[in-house]
Scaffold this motif. Structure first.
Motif, mmCIF file in Angstrom:
data_model
loop_
_atom_site.group_PDB
_atom_site.id
_atom_site.type_symbol
_atom_site.label_atom_id
_atom_site.label_comp_id
_atom_site.label_asym_id
_atom_site.label_seq_id
_atom_site.Cartn_x
_atom_site.Cartn_y
_atom_site.Cartn_z
ATOM 1 N N GLY A 1 -12.445 15.492 17.249
ATOM 2 C CA GLY A 1 -12.813 14.552 18.560
ATOM 3 C C GLY A 1 -13.149 15.301 19.896
ATOM 4 N N SER A 2 -13.392 16.537 19.845
ATOM 5 C CA SER A 2 -13.686 17.156 21.198
ATOM 6 C C SER A 2 -15.179 16.751 21.459
ATOM 7 C CB SER A 2 -13.915 18.751 20.918
ATOM 8 O OG SER A 2 -14.637 19.167 19.876
ATOM 9 N N ASP A 3 -16.123 16.360 20.644
ATOM 10 C CA ASP A 3 -17.412 15.909 20.689
ATOM 11 C C ASP A 3 -17.430 14.454 21.466
ATOM 12 O OD1 ASP A 3 -18.598 18.116 19.933
ATOM 13 O OD2 ASP A 3 -19.049 17.477 17.777
ATOM 14 N N GLU A 4 -16.713 13.720 20.850
ATOM 15 C CA GLU A 4 -16.290 12.416 21.359
ATOM 16 C C GLU A 4 -15.975 12.162 22.427
ATOM 17 O OE1 GLU A 4 -16.424 12.272 16.708
ATOM 18 O OE2 GLU A 4 -15.574 13.479 18.291
ATOM 19 N N ILE A 5 -14.634 12.913 22.751
ATOM 20 C CA ILE A 5 -14.142 12.996 24.260
ATOM 21 C C ILE A 5 -15.215 13.491 25.427
ATOM 22 C CG2 ILE A 5 -12.439 13.947 25.648
ATOM 23 C CD1 ILE A 5 -10.745 14.154 23.262
ATOM 24 N N GLY A 6 -15.949 14.641 24.996
ATOM 25 C CA GLY A 6 -16.702 15.419 25.880
ATOM 26 C C GLY A 6 -18.045 14.364 26.082
ATOM 27 N N THR A 7 -18.580 13.665 25.229
ATOM 28 C CA THR A 7 -19.731 12.786 25.451
ATOM 29 C C THR A 7 -19.301 11.458 26.375
ATOM 30 O OG1 THR A 7 -20.709 13.425 22.871
ATOM 31 C CG2 THR A 7 -21.519 11.216 24.041
ATOM 32 N N PHE A 8 -18.323 11.096 26.036
ATOM 33 C CA PHE A 8 -17.630 9.865 26.870
ATOM 34 C C PHE A 8 -17.602 10.387 28.301
ATOM 35 C CE2 PHE A 8 -14.315 7.289 28.788
ATOM 36 C CZ PHE A 8 -15.035 6.257 28.927
ATOM 37 N N ALA B 1 -25.825 5.321 10.136
ATOM 38 C CA ALA B 1 -24.668 4.719 10.150
ATOM 39 C C ALA B 1 -23.496 5.400 9.463
ATOM 40 C CB ALA B 1 -24.785 3.349 9.950
ATOM 41 N N ASP B 2 -23.890 5.779 8.339
ATOM 42 C CA ASP B 2 -22.865 6.465 7.364
ATOM 43 C C ASP B 2 -22.614 7.785 7.724
ATOM 44 O OD1 ASP B 2 -22.437 4.390 5.664
ATOM 45 O OD2 ASP B 2 -24.177 4.756 4.359
ATOM 46 N N TYR B 3 -23.787 8.394 8.221
ATOM 47 C CA TYR B 3 -23.538 9.995 8.608
ATOM 48 C C TYR B 3 -22.757 10.045 10.050
ATOM 49 C CZ TYR B 3 -24.837 14.716 9.791
ATOM 50 O OH TYR B 3 -24.968 15.937 9.970
ATOM 51 N N TRP B 4 -22.969 9.002 10.939
ATOM 52 C CA TRP B 4 -22.259 9.254 12.165
ATOM 53 C C TRP B 4 -20.900 8.172 11.935
ATOM 54 C CZ3 TRP B 4 -23.549 12.870 14.723
ATOM 55 C CH2 TRP B 4 -24.958 13.575 14.724
ATOM 56 N N LYS B 5 -20.281 8.005 10.824
ATOM 57 C CA LYS B 5 -19.257 7.138 10.872
ATOM 58 C C LYS B 5 -17.928 7.945 11.592
ATOM 59 C CE LYS B 5 -18.040 9.042 6.371
ATOM 60 N NZ LYS B 5 -17.794 8.669 4.925
ATOM 61 N N GLY B 6 -16.865 7.172 11.924
ATOM 62 C CA GLY B 6 -15.803 7.717 12.736
ATOM 63 C C GLY B 6 -15.108 8.672 11.838
ATOM 64 N N LYS B 7 -14.445 9.449 12.456
ATOM 65 C CA LYS B 7 -13.473 10.620 11.810
ATOM 66 C C LYS B 7 -12.129 10.509 12.196
ATOM 67 C CE LYS B 7 -15.170 14.096 14.933
ATOM 68 N NZ LYS B 7 -16.242 15.069 15.132
ATOM 69 N N GLU B 8 -11.315 10.915 11.591
ATOM 70 C CA GLU B 8 -9.712 10.910 11.901
ATOM 71 C C GLU B 8 -9.336 11.884 13.155
ATOM 72 O OE1 GLU B 8 -5.621 12.407 10.017
ATOM 73 O OE2 GLU B 8 -7.035 11.700 8.729
ATOM 74 N N ILE B 9 -8.843 11.460 14.290
ATOM 75 C CA ILE B 9 -8.488 12.215 15.317
ATOM 76 C C ILE B 9 -7.132 11.864 15.651
ATOM 77 C CG2 ILE B 9 -8.933 12.375 17.773
ATOM 78 C CD1 ILE B 9 -11.668 11.295 17.351
ATOM 79 N N SER B 10 -6.280 12.996 15.686
ATOM 80 C CA SER B 10 -4.863 12.955 15.914
ATOM 81 C C SER B 10 -4.604 12.937 17.467
ATOM 82 C CB SER B 10 -4.125 14.003 15.147
ATOM 83 O OG SER B 10 -4.531 15.364 15.537
ATOM 84 N N LEU B 11 -3.381 12.618 17.696
ATOM 85 C CA LEU B 11 -2.758 12.859 19.026
ATOM 86 C C LEU B 11 -2.810 14.385 19.348
ATOM 87 C CD1 LEU B 11 -1.236 11.962 21.629
ATOM 88 C CD2 LEU B 11 1.048 12.335 20.536
ATOM 89 N N LYS B 12 -2.623 15.121 18.306
ATOM 90 C CA LYS B 12 -2.623 16.642 18.511
ATOM 91 C C LYS B 12 -4.112 17.134 18.963
ATOM 92 C CE LYS B 12 -2.483 19.759 15.107
ATOM 93 N NZ LYS B 12 -2.428 20.358 13.916
ATOM 94 N N ASP B 13 -4.900 16.593 18.379
ATOM 95 C CA ASP B 13 -6.335 17.105 18.704
ATOM 96 C C ASP B 13 -6.822 16.631 20.032
ATOM 97 O OD1 ASP B 13 -7.116 17.736 16.162
ATOM 98 O OD2 ASP B 13 -7.417 15.628 15.509
ATOM 99 N N ILE B 14 -6.564 15.430 20.491
ATOM 100 C CA ILE B 14 -6.652 14.968 21.943
ATOM 101 C C ILE B 14 -5.901 15.912 22.932
ATOM 102 C CG2 ILE B 14 -6.410 13.307 23.604
ATOM 103 C CD1 ILE B 14 -6.472 11.266 21.223
ATOM 104 N N ALA B 15 -4.808 16.045 22.651
ATOM 105 C CA ALA B 15 -3.921 17.174 23.499
ATOM 106 C C ALA B 15 -4.494 18.541 23.603
ATOM 107 C CB ALA B 15 -2.554 17.107 23.009
ATOM 108 N N VAL B 16 -4.708 18.979 22.476
ATOM 109 C CA VAL B 16 -5.239 20.556 22.447
ATOM 110 C C VAL B 16 -6.646 20.544 22.961
ATOM 111 C CG1 VAL B 16 -5.971 22.286 20.701
ATOM 112 C CG2 VAL B 16 -3.704 21.206 20.511
ATOM 113 N N SER B 17 -7.498 19.608 22.785
ATOM 114 C CA SER B 17 -8.997 19.714 23.111
ATOM 115 C C SER B 17 -9.068 19.573 24.688
ATOM 116 C CB SER B 17 -9.736 18.340 22.648
ATOM 117 O OG SER B 17 -10.061 18.417 21.337
#
Length: 398
Positions: free
Chosen positions: A280-287, A201-217
Motif C-alpha cells: 500500500g505504500s505506492d497507493e498512499i504515496g501516489t494519492f 486492468a488485470d496487471y494493476w488489480k487491487g491488492k490486499e492492504i492491512s491496517l498494519k501496512d497503513i500504520a507502518v507505511s
C-alpha cells in the motif's frame, strides 16, 4: 474580490483538495479521454479554474501544509521498494539501457538551455525540474519543484508543457514500437511474436492492504521525512558558503529531498525484507502526490500559463527528442533491442508505471518487471541529477 470560500475555512478547503484529487483519479481510470489528459493535469486544471473563478482562495495555511508536510511524506512512500541490489540484479540489460536514456535527458537539458535559454524564465530552476522529471517521471518533478521553489505560475506552466510533451512523446514511442523498419533494424528482446493485448486492468488489480501496512507505511515515511528535514537544516548551518564550490556543496547537502532519497535508498536496501512486506505504500504515496497537483494549480493564472507555456513547450520537447535520439543511437551501438530502448526511454520520461503499461500493451511481458525496477531506480537518480544540473546552470548560466 474575495473568494467564495475563505482562506481560514480549513475544513472546506481540505474537502475540496481531497475531493478533487479523488475525482481526478476516478476520471483517469474510468475514461479513455481522461487517461490521455492524465489525472495530474485534470487535478491541476480543475483547481486552477476554482481559483480563477474566485471559488477558493489563492493562498491558505492549508496549501502550506501540503507543501511542508504532505509532499515530504509522499516521496519516501514511493521509494520503499528501491532495493538497489534487487534493481541491479533483476533489471538485467534494462538497467544499463535506462542509464543511457538518463544521460540523454541530461544532454537534452543542456542543449535545450543553449537553444532556448534566453527565453526561459527562471532557467536553472526549470531545467533542474525537467531533468528530474525526465529521468524518473512525475514523482521527481514534485521533489524538484519543492527543492527549487520556482514561482507558482512558472511551475504550473512547466507542468502543463511537461504533460503535453509527454502525451505527444508517448504517442510517438508507441508508434515507433510498431515500426517494421525499426523492428528489422534493432530486433526485439521479447521475441518477434509479441502481440498487443489489453491486460493492463488485470496487471494493476487491487491488492490486499492491512491496517498494519497503513500504520507502518506512514510511521516510517514520517520518520524519514523528519530526519531528512533535521539533517538538511544542520548541513545548511555548518557547511560554509565562502566560495562557489562550497555554496554548491551547501545546496546539495542541505537539500531535504536528496537526503530523503539517500536515506530511503539505504533503508530499503539494508532492510529490504521489511519493506517488501509492506503493502500500500505506492497507493498512499501516489494519492498524496495528487493532493500536490491540486494545490499546485490553485495559485495559477491562466493567462500567465499561456504566456510562459509558449516557450516551455518547445524547451521540454527538445529535451525528449534528444533523449529519444540519443537512446536509439547509443542503444544500437551497444546492441540493445528496440523494445529495451523504447521502454527505457519511456521509463525515464514518464516513470515506471507508464513504461510498464506500454510493455503490457505491446505484449512485452518478459520486460515488465525489469522496466519497473529500472524506473524505480529513476526515482533515485532523477532527484540527484535534477539538483546537479540545476545548480550547474545556476552558477554558469544564471
Amino acid at each position: 474580490m474575495n473568494s467564495l470560500i475563505g482562506e481560514s475555512n480549513y475544513w472546506v478547503l481540505w474537502t475540496v483538495i481531497i475531493g478533487w484529487a479523488a475525482v481526478s483519479i476516478v476520471l483517469e481510470q474510468k475514461y479513455k479521454w481522461a487517461a490521455k489528459i492524465t489525472g495530474a493535469i485534470i487535478a491541476l486544471l480543475g483547481a486552477m479554474l476554482l481559483a480563477n473563478f474566485k471559488i477558493i482562495p489563492t493562498s491558505s495555511p492549508v496549501y502550506d501544509t501540503v507543501w511542508d508536510y504532505v509532499i515530504p511524506v509522499a516521496i519516501p512512500l514511493l521509494l520503499f521498494k528501491a532495493d538497489i541490489r534487487k534493481i541491479y540484479k533483476e533489471s538485467g540489460r534494462m538497467f544499463g539501457m535506462f542509464n543511457i536514456s538518463a544521460i540523454g535527458t541530461v544532454l537534452g537539458a543542456f542543449i535545450a538551455t543553449f537553444v532556448f535559454g534566453a527565453f526561459v524564465p527562471h532557467l536553472y530552476k526549470i531545467a533542474g525540474m525537467i531533468t528530474g522529471s525526465y529521468i524518473g517521471g512525475g514523482v521527481n518533478f514534485v521533489a524538484m519543484t519543492a527543492a527549487f521553489n520556482a514561482p507558482e505560475n512558472i511551475t504550473n506552466a512547466t507542468i502543463v508543457a511537461d504533460n503535453m510533451v509527454m502525451a505527444l512523446y508517448f504517442l510517438i514511442v508507441m508508434n515507433l514500437a510498431s515500426s517494421k523498419f525499426l523492428i528489422k533494424k534493432f530486433g526485439l528482446e521479447s521475441g518477434e511474436n509479441s502481440s498487443e493485448n489489453t491486460g493492463a486492468a488485470d496487471y494493476w488489480k487491487g491488492k490486499e492492504i492491512s491496517l498494519k501496512d497503513i500504520a507502518v507505511s506512514l510511521a516510517v515515511a514520517f520518520f524519514i521525512a523528519c530526519i531528512s528535514n533535521m539533517a538538511a537544516g544542520y548541513f545548511k548551518t555548518v557547511i560554509p558558503k565562502d566560495n562557489t564550490v562550497m555554496e554548491i556543496i551547501n545546496t546539495i547537502f542541505g537539500n531535504m529531498y536528496l537526503i530523503m532519497t539517500t536515506l530511503t535508498l539505504i533503508l530499503a536496501t539494508v532492510f529490504s525484507k521489511f519493506f517488501n512486506k509492506i503493502n500500500g505504500s505506492d497507493e498512499i504515496g501516489t494519492f498524496l502526490i495528487y493532493l500536490f497537483f491540486v494545490v499546485l494549480g490553485i495559485p495559477a493564472s491562466i493567462m500567465e500559463i499561456l504566456k510562459h507555456g509558449a516557450v516551455l513547450f518547445p524547451f521540454c520537447l527538445l529535451i525528449v527528442i534528444v533523449n529519444l535520439l540519443f537512446s536509439l543511437f547509443v542503444g544500437k551501438l551497444f546492441k540493445f533491442k528496440l523494445d529495451e530502448i523504447l521502454l527505457s526511454t519511456n521509463a525515464a520520461i514518464g516513470g515506471p508505471t507508464t513504461a510498464a503499461a506500454m510493455a503490457i500493451a505491446k505484449g512485452w511481458n518478459t520486460l515488465i518487471i525489469p522496466v519497473m525496477l529500472s524506473g524505480i531506480w529513476g526515482y533515485i537518480l532523477g532527484n540527484y541529477m535534477g539538483v546537479i544540473v540545476g545548480n550547474i546552470l545556476k552558477y554558469t548560466v544564471g
